[in-house]
Enzyme design. Sequence first.
Site, PDB file in Angstrom:
ATOM      1  N   ASP A 205      -4.335  51.436   8.699  1.00 48.27           N
ATOM      2  CA  ASP A 205      -3.046  52.091   8.466  1.00 48.27           C
ATOM      3  C   ASP A 205      -3.328  53.592   8.334  1.00 48.27           C
ATOM      4  O   ASP A 205      -3.678  54.089   7.260  1.00 48.27           O
ATOM      5  CB  ASP A 205      -2.400  51.532   7.199  1.00 48.27           C
ATOM      6  CG  ASP A 205      -1.014  52.108   6.953  1.00 48.27           C
ATOM      7  OD1 ASP A 205      -0.687  53.172   7.516  1.00 48.27           O
ATOM      8  OD2 ASP A 205      -0.263  51.507   6.162  1.00 48.27           O
TER       9      ASP A 205
ATOM     10  N   GLU B 120      -4.784  53.302  -4.811  1.00 47.50           N
ATOM     11  CA  GLU B 120      -3.753  52.922  -3.836  1.00 47.50           C
ATOM     12  C   GLU B 120      -3.147  51.642  -4.370  1.00 47.50           C
ATOM     13  O   GLU B 120      -3.566  50.539  -4.033  1.00 47.50           O
ATOM     14  CB  GLU B 120      -4.393  52.733  -2.455  1.00 47.50           C
ATOM     15  CG  GLU B 120      -3.352  52.702  -1.338  1.00 47.50           C
ATOM     16  CD  GLU B 120      -2.730  51.323  -1.166  1.00 47.50           C
ATOM     17  OE1 GLU B 120      -1.787  50.975  -1.927  1.00 47.50           O
ATOM     18  OE2 GLU B 120      -3.181  50.596  -0.276  1.00 47.50           O
TER      19      GLU B 120
ATOM     20  N   GLU C  65       3.570  43.427  -6.870  1.00 50.03           N
ATOM     21  CA  GLU C  65       2.201  43.180  -7.339  1.00 50.03           C
ATOM     22  C   GLU C  65       1.893  43.866  -8.667  1.00 50.03           C
ATOM     23  O   GLU C  65       0.886  43.573  -9.304  1.00 50.03           O
ATOM     24  CB  GLU C  65       1.139  43.558  -6.304  1.00 50.03           C
ATOM     25  CG  GLU C  65       1.171  42.679  -5.078  1.00 50.03           C
ATOM     26  CD  GLU C  65       0.064  42.993  -4.095  1.00 50.03           C
ATOM     27  OE1 GLU C  65      -0.354  42.063  -3.374  1.00 50.03           O
ATOM     28  OE2 GLU C  65      -0.383  44.149  -4.044  1.00 50.03           O
TER      29      GLU C  65
ATOM     30  N   HIS D  13       1.616  49.567   6.962  1.00 50.36           N
ATOM     31  CA  HIS D  13       1.441  48.135   6.699  1.00 50.36           C
ATOM     32  C   HIS D  13       2.420  47.643   5.631  1.00 50.36           C
ATOM     33  O   HIS D  13       2.599  46.435   5.457  1.00 50.36           O
ATOM     34  CB  HIS D  13      -0.009  47.843   6.282  1.00 50.36           C
ATOM     35  CG  HIS D  13      -0.337  48.191   4.866  1.00 50.36           C
ATOM     36  ND1 HIS D  13      -0.565  49.485   4.443  1.00 50.36           N
ATOM     37  CD2 HIS D  13      -0.471  47.410   3.757  1.00 50.36           C
ATOM     38  CE1 HIS D  13      -0.832  49.479   3.145  1.00 50.36           C
ATOM     39  NE2 HIS D  13      -0.786  48.237   2.707  1.00 50.36           N
TER      40      HIS D  13
END
Length: 523
Positions: free
Chosen positions: A228, A321, A330, A471
């Site tokens: 990405d 990240e 998440e 992504h």
Amino acid sequence: MAEYTDPHGDGAADEMPELSDEEDNEDDEEQWQWMEEDSQPVTCLFCDRSLTSVAATLQHCTAEHQVNLVDVIKKHSLDDYGYIKMINFIRSTKCDASCLTGLPDAPLPWESEDFLRPVLQDDPLLQTDPEELCSSEGSCPSSGPNPHDALLHRAQAAEERARRSEEALARAMDDLHKLKLLAQGLVLNAETSKSGNLGAVAELREDEDEAYFSSYGHYGIHEEMLKDKVRTESYRDFMYRNPEVFREKVVLDVGCGTGILSMFAARAGAKKVIAVDQSEIIYQAMDIVRSNQLEDKITLIKGRIEDIKLPVEKVDIIISEWMGYFLLFESMLDSVLYARDLYLADGGSVYPDLCNISLAAVGDTQKHQERIAFWDDVYGFNMGCMKKAVVPEAVVEVVKAETLISEPTVIQTFDCNSVCLSELEFASDFCLKITNTTECTAIVGYFDIFFDKGCSNKVMFSTGPQVTKTHWKQTVFLLEKPVYVQAGEELKGKISVRKNKKDPRSLLVTFDLQDRKQTYSLQ
């Protein structure tokens, strides 16, 4: 319940009475315990005579020394501690039995805490419950009842004590868990006032979080992220174009994966980089770091940031990240904030430092037909009931820019250097200015990321439909029934975003739109 089997098979245990019909009449621990107690010699409190049991000792004290210990216990209302102190007082002072008969109600001569210390090692009298002694006083052989009944009574009392002990243990374990959480909270509060509480993710046990980290143990997901270019080159450009931010700094990389961000930081001039990841990919990261001769600058640690201890007290920069679908999926930002509150030095910074979430209206009747209207006629059968299951699932996909029918609007902005956990669950009103007259079939969400604080060369990237795809794609919330809109009007609504209590790494997103309310799950 433990099962005792006589290894010699001589039937000695058959002399013990059946204590309960429960557990299929198995021998229980209390039976074996009473066998051991009855066979253990007991030294008299007032002379050197050794007797075969506690019961025999009590009879001996009454017959030979004219003192009934049960009467003494009852007269002075002795609890467990008082009883223990009395036994140790008698043994340590070697007092005469007659001194116990004329004692005042208070104060008692064994009040001192010193008498909690045993005089005799493994003293059977100290292992006896005074409550049991009082309740079974009439069960001594001198009192006349059948010894079988006496043993049964004692066993029943033991079972009751065991039940109370199990309840107390359960309460103690619960208290221990609460104290653990409290202790962790105190550590955080001592370090900073930024953190309100640990949060649901930090409180997950390692086994509860295993699936999340296992998903990052496979190389495929890391290949996708590294390829990405929007994502990876933005991080690289931020670090390489702002070397003054990293020069001689200690950097923490939370969720390092293959170690790419750690290596960018090292090449940008960081003095030391500490890279942390719980997934198995960290073993490959160790090889990667060595292959690039950066092992003198980069230290890799396997574990959750919430569970490990760093080799330094403070770091100057935290890079990560952490972003998921719709930014917050998440809940990895929770871990970054945990690290920030515990390890970030005054004047330090988290990067990326700014981010926002945006919404826009979508008019894509073809996609709506394929996903929603499709269920109205499936090979001639009505499966419309499936819509109730299909609609609540948010869809992650690339949205064509030409299907956007409104200007985007930002619904929430986060500053990663100041935001607290509670602010990651929020509700916000929104207003979408419609640009096309058509049917609104969905709402799309995406996010933008900024590397801003202290940077002479600022870097940002977007995950929106109007720019190069990433992504993360976009998150689409399909409407069960499209809404007719006209160019120039405003489509107003309210959105709330919260963690799923059953799985704090997943999200529940609720839209209120034109008197319609729909909750979507992102998991």
